[in-house]
Scaffold this motif. Structure first.
Motif, short mmCIF file in Angstrom:
data_model
loop_
_atom_site.label_atom_id
_atom_site.label_comp_id
_atom_site.label_asym_id
_atom_site.label_seq_id
_atom_site.Cartn_x
_atom_site.Cartn_y
_atom_site.Cartn_z
N GLU A 69 0.78 -1.17 0.08
CA GLU A 69 -0.23 0.20 -0.26
C GLU A 69 0.67 1.08 -0.27
OE1 GLU A 69 -2.97 -0.11 2.80
OE2 GLU A 69 -3.44 -1.88 2.86
N MET A 70 1.86 1.23 0.64
CA MET A 70 2.59 2.55 0.73
C MET A 70 3.66 2.19 -0.44
SD MET A 70 4.84 1.76 4.85
CE MET A 70 5.82 2.37 4.80
N LEU A 71 3.64 1.98 -1.10
CA LEU A 71 4.46 1.07 -2.32
C LEU A 71 3.40 2.48 -3.63
CD1 LEU A 71 6.60 0.89 -4.42
CD2 LEU A 71 5.65 -1.53 -4.81
N VAL A 72 1.97 1.77 -3.71
CA VAL A 72 1.68 3.15 -4.38
C VAL A 72 1.48 4.31 -4.03
CG1 VAL A 72 -0.92 2.44 -5.29
CG2 VAL A 72 0.03 0.36 -5.20
N ASP A 73 0.97 4.19 -2.57
CA ASP A 73 0.32 5.39 -2.10
C ASP A 73 1.90 6.59 -2.71
OD1 ASP A 73 -2.07 4.91 -1.27
OD2 ASP A 73 -0.88 5.01 1.31
N TYR A 74 3.02 6.09 -2.52
CA TYR A 74 4.21 6.55 -3.45
C TYR A 74 4.59 6.77 -4.56
CZ TYR A 74 9.13 7.99 -3.54
OH TYR A 74 9.79 8.81 -4.81
N VAL A 75 3.81 5.66 -5.07
CA VAL A 75 4.52 5.79 -6.98
C VAL A 75 3.22 7.02 -7.27
CG1 VAL A 75 3.89 4.44 -8.44
CG2 VAL A 75 5.27 3.57 -7.05
N SER A 76 1.95 6.39 -7.01
CA SER A 76 0.95 7.31 -6.92
C SER A 76 0.39 9.44 -7.00
CB SER A 76 -0.98 7.04 -6.53
OG SER A 76 -0.93 5.31 -6.88
N ALA A 77 1.28 9.10 -5.37
CA ALA A 77 1.65 10.91 -5.15
C ALA A 77 3.10 11.57 -6.38
CB ALA A 77 2.34 10.67 -4.37
N GLY A 78 4.19 10.17 -6.82
CA GLY A 78 4.59 11.38 -7.53
C GLY A 78 4.14 11.40 -8.94
N HIS A 79 3.41 10.50 -9.43
CA HIS A 79 2.76 11.07 -10.99
C HIS A 79 1.21 11.93 -10.65
CE1 HIS A 79 4.75 7.98 -13.04
NE2 HIS A 79 4.81 7.27 -11.98
N PHE A 80 0.79 11.99 -9.90
CA PHE A 80 -0.17 12.33 -9.67
C PHE A 80 -0.22 13.99 -9.37
CE2 PHE A 80 -1.67 8.09 -10.41
CZ PHE A 80 -2.39 8.36 -12.19
N THR A 81 0.53 13.74 -8.37
CA THR A 81 1.07 15.20 -7.57
C THR A 81 2.58 15.62 -7.65
OG1 THR A 81 -0.40 14.61 -5.74
CG2 THR A 81 1.43 16.58 -5.85
N VAL A 82 3.37 15.54 -7.78
CA VAL A 82 5.23 15.49 -7.44
C VAL A 82 5.52 16.45 -8.85
CG1 VAL A 82 7.32 15.90 -6.81
CG2 VAL A 82 5.65 14.71 -5.51
N TYR A 83 5.38 15.07 -9.79
CA TYR A 83 6.14 15.36 -11.17
C TYR A 83 4.72 16.86 -11.84
CZ TYR A 83 7.63 10.68 -9.99
OH TYR A 83 8.06 9.35 -9.58
N GLU A 84 4.04 16.16 -11.86
CA GLU A 84 2.79 17.64 -12.64
C GLU A 84 2.94 18.94 -11.79
OE1 GLU A 84 -1.94 18.56 -11.46
OE2 GLU A 84 -1.81 16.40 -12.14
N GLN A 85 3.45 19.21 -10.24
CA GLN A 85 4.17 20.18 -10.29
C GLN A 85 5.24 20.50 -10.79
OE1 GLN A 85 1.90 22.57 -8.36
NE2 GLN A 85 0.39 21.25 -8.63
N LEU A 86 6.18 19.91 -10.86
CA LEU A 86 7.25 20.32 -11.50
C LEU A 86 7.29 20.47 -12.48
CD1 LEU A 86 9.66 17.45 -9.71
CD2 LEU A 86 9.61 20.12 -8.96
N ALA A 87 6.27 20.33 -13.57
CA ALA A 87 6.25 20.09 -14.49
C ALA A 87 5.83 21.82 -15.05
CB ALA A 87 5.65 19.58 -15.33
N ILE A 88 4.68 22.19 -13.56
CA ILE A 88 4.28 23.34 -13.97
C ILE A 88 4.70 24.61 -13.56
CG2 ILE A 88 2.42 24.76 -12.56
CD1 ILE A 88 0.53 22.64 -12.30
N GLU A 89 5.88 24.14 -12.85
CA GLU A 89 7.32 25.32 -12.61
C GLU A 89 7.83 25.98 -13.87
OE1 GLU A 89 9.90 24.52 -8.70
OE2 GLU A 89 8.37 23.76 -7.67
#
Length: 156
Positions: A55-75
């Motif tokens: 569960e932690m693995l999926v949460d981490y991977v999901s946060a990367g794809h759907f939050t972090v990378y998206e925010q970095l692209a916006i920046e």
């Protein structure tokens, strides 16, 4: 969420909080893996810890794809940073290939039945996952360093 911030500090400080939270998830995930790796042999009694790590693995991977990378692209777009966009285009496919491996691991060990049927193979599968995710972490760290930290300096 962050798009409604009024100042650069609010905006990019919010991204910093998201990244910090995500990196904390990474730390907890690594701790779970170390615990499991150090167990050696597994029994059905270990299944809840294994499922929790999945569960932690999926949460981490999901946060990367759907939050972090998206925010970095916006920046990158908002700072009109062409080199950052090129970096994202080069590194994200490398990260995505590790996502497939992480999801495969999750699917093998996500339920009690799946887990118990493959306990003997878990040490090998876990070690392979750790190697792949270490590569992913390097790519993610590169994105944070070269995108977010560079933009944080510009917004300060």
């Amino acid at each position: 969420m962050l798009e409604s911030c009024k100042t650069a500090q609010e905006r990019w400080g919010g991204v910093h909080v998201i990244i910090d939270r995500w990196l904390e998830q990474r730390r907890q995930l690594i701790e779970a893996w170390v615990y499991l790796r150090d167990r050696g042999e597994f029994t059905p009694m270990d299944t809840p810890k294994i499922q929790s790590a999945c569960e932690m693995l999926v949460d981490y991977v999901s946060a990367g794809h759907f939050t972090v990378y998206e925010q970095l692209a916006i920046e990158a777009k908002e700072f009109d940073d062409d080199s950052a966009v090129v970096l994202l285009r080069r590194v994200l496919p490398l990260i995505e290939s590790t996502t497939e491996i992480a999801i495969e691991f999750h699917d093998k060990y996500d339920t009690k039945e799946h887990c118990n049927a493959q306990l003997e193979a878990l040490p090998f599968a876990l070690q392979a996952l750790i190697v792949v995710m270490a590569e992913r972490f390097q790519h993610e760290d590169q994105l944070i360093k070269e995108l977010h930290e560079a933009h944080s300096e510009k917004s300060a």
